[in-house]
Scaffold this motif. Structure first.
Motif, PDB file in Angstrom:
ATOM      1  N   PRO A 135       7.940   3.448  -3.874  1.00 18.07           N
ATOM      2  CA  PRO A 135       7.602   4.634  -4.669  1.00 18.07           C
ATOM      3  C   PRO A 135       7.562   5.921  -3.850  1.00 18.07           C
ATOM      4  CG  PRO A 135       6.015   2.860  -5.033  1.00 18.07           C
ATOM      5  CD  PRO A 135       6.868   2.460  -3.869  1.00 18.07           C
ATOM      6  N   PHE A 136       7.874   7.009  -4.506  1.00 18.31           N
ATOM      7  CA  PHE A 136       7.769   8.344  -3.927  1.00 18.31           C
ATOM      8  C   PHE A 136       6.347   8.549  -3.407  1.00 18.31           C
ATOM      9  CE2 PHE A 136       6.834  12.865  -4.197  1.00 18.31           C
ATOM     10  CZ  PHE A 136       7.984  13.449  -3.702  1.00 18.31           C
ATOM     11  N   GLY A 137       6.229   9.083  -2.203  1.00 19.78           N
ATOM     12  CA  GLY A 137       4.915   9.356  -1.631  1.00 19.78           C
ATOM     13  C   GLY A 137       4.234   8.154  -1.008  1.00 19.78           C
ATOM     14  N   LYS A 138       4.894   7.003  -0.988  1.00 21.47           N
ATOM     15  CA  LYS A 138       4.334   5.774  -0.414  1.00 21.47           C
ATOM     16  C   LYS A 138       5.211   5.305   0.733  1.00 21.47           C
ATOM     17  CE  LYS A 138       1.189   5.465  -3.639  1.00 21.47           C
ATOM     18  NZ  LYS A 138      -0.168   5.855  -3.366  1.00 21.47           N
ATOM     19  N   THR A 139       4.653   4.449   1.565  1.00 22.71           N
ATOM     20  CA  THR A 139       5.432   3.838   2.634  1.00 22.71           C
ATOM     21  C   THR A 139       5.230   2.326   2.604  1.00 22.71           C
ATOM     22  OG1 THR A 139       3.640   4.089   4.236  1.00 22.71           O
ATOM     23  CG2 THR A 139       5.295   5.848   4.168  1.00 22.71           C
ATOM     24  N   ARG A 140       6.152   1.644   3.229  1.00 15.44           N
ATOM     25  CA  ARG A 140       6.048   0.204   3.468  1.00 15.44           C
ATOM     26  C   ARG A 140       6.455  -0.031   4.910  1.00 15.44           C
ATOM     27  NH1 ARG A 140       9.104  -2.107  -1.830  1.00 15.44           N
ATOM     28  NH2 ARG A 140       7.398  -1.809  -3.281  1.00 15.44           N
ATOM     29  N   THR A 141       6.005  -1.134   5.456  1.00 14.36           N
ATOM     30  CA  THR A 141       6.428  -1.493   6.798  1.00 14.36           C
ATOM     31  C   THR A 141       7.714  -2.315   6.723  1.00 14.36           C
ATOM     32  OG1 THR A 141       5.212  -3.580   6.880  1.00 14.36           O
ATOM     33  CG2 THR A 141       4.016  -1.574   7.569  1.00 14.36           C
ATOM     34  N   TYR A 142       8.380  -2.412   7.856  1.00 21.19           N
ATOM     35  CA  TYR A 142       9.575  -3.263   7.919  1.00 21.19           C
ATOM     36  C   TYR A 142       9.203  -4.702   7.575  1.00 21.19           C
ATOM     37  CZ  TYR A 142      12.101   0.563  10.144  1.00 21.19           C
ATOM     38  OH  TYR A 142      12.710   1.769  10.411  1.00 21.19           O
ATOM     39  N   LEU A 143       8.027  -5.144   8.021  1.00 23.37           N
ATOM     40  CA  LEU A 143       7.580  -6.500   7.725  1.00 23.37           C
ATOM     41  C   LEU A 143       7.355  -6.686   6.221  1.00 23.37           C
ATOM     42  CD1 LEU A 143       6.706  -9.294   8.696  1.00 23.37           C
ATOM     43  CD2 LEU A 143       4.412  -8.360   9.084  1.00 23.37           C
ATOM     44  N   GLU A 144       6.677  -5.727   5.590  1.00 25.57           N
ATOM     45  CA  GLU A 144       6.467  -5.816   4.136  1.00 25.57           C
ATOM     46  C   GLU A 144       7.798  -5.846   3.395  1.00 25.57           C
ATOM     47  OE1 GLU A 144       2.248  -3.423   3.521  1.00 25.57           O
ATOM     48  OE2 GLU A 144       4.088  -2.252   3.789  1.00 25.57           O
ATOM     49  N   GLN A 145       8.737  -5.018   3.831  1.00 30.98           N
ATOM     50  CA  GLN A 145      10.039  -4.977   3.189  1.00 30.98           C
ATOM     51  C   GLN A 145      10.757  -6.311   3.347  1.00 30.98           C
ATOM     52  OE1 GLN A 145      10.519  -2.549   1.280  1.00 30.98           O
ATOM     53  NE2 GLN A 145      12.649  -2.647   0.737  1.00 30.98           N
ATOM     54  N   SER A 146      10.644  -6.934   4.526  1.00 31.50           N
ATOM     55  CA  SER A 146      11.261  -8.246   4.755  1.00 31.50           C
ATOM     56  C   SER A 146      10.650  -9.300   3.837  1.00 31.50           C
ATOM     57  CB  SER A 146      11.087  -8.666   6.212  1.00 31.50           C
ATOM     58  OG  SER A 146      11.752  -7.775   7.054  1.00 31.50           O
ATOM     59  N   LYS A 147       9.317  -9.261   3.681  1.00 26.88           N
ATOM     60  CA  LYS A 147       8.634 -10.217   2.791  1.00 26.88           C
ATOM     61  C   LYS A 147       9.093 -10.045   1.350  1.00 26.88           C
ATOM     62  CE  LYS A 147       4.393 -10.761   5.496  1.00 26.88           C
ATOM     63  NZ  LYS A 147       2.953 -10.435   5.570  1.00 26.88           N
ATOM     64  N   ILE A 148       9.187  -8.803   0.909  1.00 25.61           N
ATOM     65  CA  ILE A 148       9.625  -8.522  -0.457  1.00 25.61           C
ATOM     66  C   ILE A 148      11.037  -9.050  -0.690  1.00 25.61           C
ATOM     67  CG2 ILE A 148      10.297  -6.634  -2.015  1.00 25.61           C
ATOM     68  CD1 ILE A 148       7.803  -5.120  -0.883  1.00 25.61           C
ATOM     69  N   LEU A 149      11.867  -8.945   0.337  1.00 29.90           N
ATOM     70  CA  LEU A 149      13.243  -9.435   0.221  1.00 29.90           C
ATOM     71  C   LEU A 149      13.342 -10.948   0.373  1.00 29.90           C
ATOM     72  CD1 LEU A 149      15.028  -6.585   2.168  1.00 29.90           C
ATOM     73  CD2 LEU A 149      15.147  -7.037  -0.290  1.00 29.90           C
ATOM     74  N   GLY A 150      12.210 -11.598   0.687  1.00 26.76           N
ATOM     75  CA  GLY A 150      12.166 -13.048   0.686  1.00 26.76           C
ATOM     76  C   GLY A 150      12.321 -13.749   2.016  1.00 26.76           C
ATOM     77  N   ASP A 151      12.355 -13.013   3.118  1.00 26.48           N
ATOM     78  CA  ASP A 151      12.516 -13.673   4.413  1.00 26.48           C
ATOM     79  C   ASP A 151      11.843 -12.860   5.509  1.00 26.48           C
ATOM     80  OD1 ASP A 151      13.245 -15.058   6.679  1.00 26.48           O
ATOM     81  OD2 ASP A 151      15.409 -14.938   6.316  1.00 26.48           O
ATOM     82  N   VAL A 152      10.623 -13.241   5.850  1.00 24.03           N
ATOM     83  CA  VAL A 152       9.865 -12.516   6.872  1.00 24.03           C
ATOM     84  C   VAL A 152      10.570 -12.537   8.226  1.00 24.03           C
ATOM     85  CG1 VAL A 152       8.400 -14.455   7.546  1.00 24.03           C
ATOM     86  CG2 VAL A 152       7.531 -12.142   7.747  1.00 24.03           C
ATOM     87  N   LYS A 153      11.380 -13.549   8.470  1.00 22.95           N
ATOM     88  CA  LYS A 153      12.090 -13.654   9.748  1.00 22.95           C
ATOM     89  C   LYS A 153      13.292 -12.702   9.825  1.00 22.95           C
ATOM     90  CE  LYS A 153      10.695 -18.417  10.449  1.00 22.95           C
ATOM     91  NZ  LYS A 153      11.134 -19.807  10.497  1.00 22.95           N
ATOM     92  N   ALA A 154      13.640 -12.085   8.716  1.00 25.45           N
ATOM     93  CA  ALA A 154      14.809 -11.197   8.682  1.00 25.45           C
ATOM     94  C   ALA A 154      14.444  -9.753   9.027  1.00 25.45           C
ATOM     95  CB  ALA A 154      15.456 -11.259   7.302  1.00 25.45           C
ATOM     96  N   ILE A 155      13.283  -9.549   9.626  1.00 22.38           N
ATOM     97  CA  ILE A 155      12.798  -8.195   9.870  1.00 22.38           C
ATOM     98  C   ILE A 155      13.801  -7.344  10.662  1.00 22.38           C
ATOM     99  CG2 ILE A 155      11.444  -8.842  11.907  1.00 22.38           C
ATOM    100  CD1 ILE A 155       9.342  -6.758  10.934  1.00 22.38           C
ATOM    101  N   ARG A 156      14.424  -7.927  11.693  1.00 22.16           N
ATOM    102  CA  ARG A 156      15.399  -7.151  12.482  1.00 22.16           C
ATOM    103  C   ARG A 156      16.653  -6.848  11.668  1.00 22.16           C
ATOM    104  NH1 ARG A 156      13.789  -6.606  17.711  1.00 22.16           N
ATOM    105  NH2 ARG A 156      12.397  -8.178  18.562  1.00 22.16           N
ATOM    106  N   ALA A 157      17.083  -7.792  10.860  1.00 31.58           N
ATOM    107  CA  ALA A 157      18.264  -7.566  10.016  1.00 31.58           C
ATOM    108  C   ALA A 157      17.973  -6.504   8.963  1.00 31.58           C
ATOM    109  CB  ALA A 157      18.693  -8.872   9.351  1.00 31.58           C
ATOM    110  N   VAL A 158      16.756  -6.528   8.424  1.00 34.35           N
ATOM    111  CA  VAL A 158      16.349  -5.514   7.448  1.00 34.35           C
ATOM    112  C   VAL A 158      16.316  -4.138   8.119  1.00 34.35           C
ATOM    113  CG1 VAL A 158      14.408  -4.685   6.047  1.00 34.35           C
ATOM    114  CG2 VAL A 158      15.128  -7.079   5.917  1.00 34.35           C
TER     115      VAL A 158
END
Length: 156
Positions: free
Chosen positions: A82-105
């Motif tokens: 959302p506008f005005g919000k942030t997420r971490t790379y780790l959170e984004q990886s979890k949302i995409l379904g693979d916490v181990k994909a953090i570097r690829a994300v």
């Protein structure tokens, strides 16, 4: 493909697209501003200007980024921050379904071809740091402040 260059508070934005949508928006420190804007790019230019004028918080022109299926999945996920919000790379990886994909994300974020519109600037380090931004970190900081200005209150 049509191309135009517009002045923004952060430099010169280059916009490329055609009737299938906008495929590239990038930023640079300098460049020649276009005298005319091709019809297929006018809506993108209008909406970007509205964003900088604080009259717009999302974009609805047609996008047509070039990338791998994985990159497109990551970029689509960025559209959900959302506008005005942030997420971490780790959170984004979890949302995409693979916490181990953090570097690829993080790598896919760095290859985002649609500056501001696909808001990779909203992704930060787990410690809150403004890490990794192809448009330079000072622009990332500016964009985050633009989207969520801190209201300074007077003590007196």
């Amino acid at each position: 493909m049509e191309t135009t260059h517009i002045k923004t508070p952060l430099g010169v934005a280059k916009i490329i697209g055609d009737e299938n949508g906008i495929s590239l928006i990038s930023i640079s420190d300098e460049g020649k501003i276009s005298e005319t804007i091709p019809v297929v790019l006018q809506e993108a230019v209008t909406q970007l200007n509205e964003y900088f004028e604080r009259k717009r918080i999302d974009f609805n022109f047609k996008l047509n980024p070039k990338g791998t299926d994985f990159q497109k999945k990551v970029w689509k996920g960025l559209l959900e921050v959302p506008f005005g919000k942030t997420r971490t790379y780790l959170e984004q990886s979890k949302i995409l379904g693979d916490v181990k994909a953090i570097r690829a994300v993080a790598s896919a974020n760095g290859k985002n071809p649609l500056w501001i519109v696909v808001p990779c600037h909203r992704i930060i380090g787990s410690d809150g740091s403004l890490t990794g931004y192809a448009g330079e970190l000072w622009r990332k900081k500016w964009l985050l402040e633009h989207e969520n200005p801190t209201m300074q209150q007077s003590l007196f």
